[in-house]
Design an enzyme around this catalytic site. Sequence first.
Site, mmCIF file in Angstrom:
data_model
loop_
_atom_site.group_PDB
_atom_site.id
_atom_site.type_symbol
_atom_site.label_atom_id
_atom_site.label_comp_id
_atom_site.label_asym_id
_atom_site.label_seq_id
_atom_site.Cartn_x
_atom_site.Cartn_y
_atom_site.Cartn_z
ATOM 1 N N PRO A 69 0.827 -1.210 0.000
ATOM 2 C CA PRO A 69 0.000 0.000 0.000
ATOM 3 C C PRO A 69 0.864 1.265 0.000
ATOM 4 C CG PRO A 69 -0.541 -1.479 1.833
ATOM 5 C CD PRO A 69 0.750 -1.933 1.251
ATOM 6 N N GLU A 70 0.798 1.995 -1.088
ATOM 7 C CA GLU A 70 1.427 3.315 -1.160
ATOM 8 C C GLU A 70 0.295 4.336 -1.152
ATOM 9 O OE1 GLU A 70 4.393 3.595 -4.298
ATOM 10 O OE2 GLU A 70 4.689 1.431 -4.270
#
Length: 273
Positions: free
Chosen positions: A4-5
């Site tokens: 998750p960015e």
Amino acid sequence: MGVPELPEVQRVVETLLPRVVGRRVQCLEIHRADYLKPRGIDWRRQFQGRSIRSVSRRAKRIVFRLDNDLGFFIHLGMTGRVSVVHVAAPLPPHTHLQIVFEADEALTVVDPRRFGNVTWLGEAAGDGAMGPEPLTLRPATLAARLAGTSRAVKVALLDQRLIAGLGNIYVDESLHRAGIHPLCRCRDLDPEAVRRLNRAIKTTLRRAIRAGGSTLRDYVDANGDRGSFQMLHRVYGREGKPCTACGTGITRWVIGGRSTHFCGICQPAAPGE
DNA sequence: AGGTTGACCTGGACGC
DNA sequence: TGCGTCCAGGTCAACC
């Protein structure tokens, strides 16, 4: 891998928001106390009688404020997931925390590799050391920050103190869109290159958010939906495959200990590289 | 200061 | 089938 960015966290916040804002906390189920930071916080007491006032994103953090304005954040690390499930549902493996609301639904935090954490903020914003948000970054600000370092641009863009929210995927994608070689030294970038980079970062992130983020293996938002931006990746995970712009095979190098993907034609090396 | 490396973790991919 | 090995990358710490 979920990784998750910024775009993935943005989607998680958007999908989580309608399911938790305004809800009263019934109790906490702490399944792994060392996932909660810092040590010594009495989490149950902090949540006693409180409800969730807001959920927002700061860089890769999901920031919650309670109705007394005290806050905490969830960082998903690499494999973190959140969902809202009925408390009678079977507990998924690697569940570290459940925030149980009225109506027996619980915000559930799962993270097999435990690179993530849940951090108590209290009154603090907690982002003092973090760089600015990429989506609202002005070219002059980016230029000033890049001028202060001679590191490779690939390495600097991963440094959350310089800009906060990018990770390995979106740095590689942004550099390709900007036509900048990952080994270019930051302070050697001319103003035009910095402008291209600033625009490329924003365009890449906006399109990724619109596509629901990138699901390489198991990233899903708070509704359990996968992203599709991996279909639109130009370089990340495409070693040896043709560049979407020029057809040249994509190169993969390790830079700063990170897998780095780029096109040797569209992203020419700076003089001296 | 910048660089490099390893540690933290688990699951999936891969080789034999 | 089954085991060992490698690899993924967010973040921090150590060390040169």
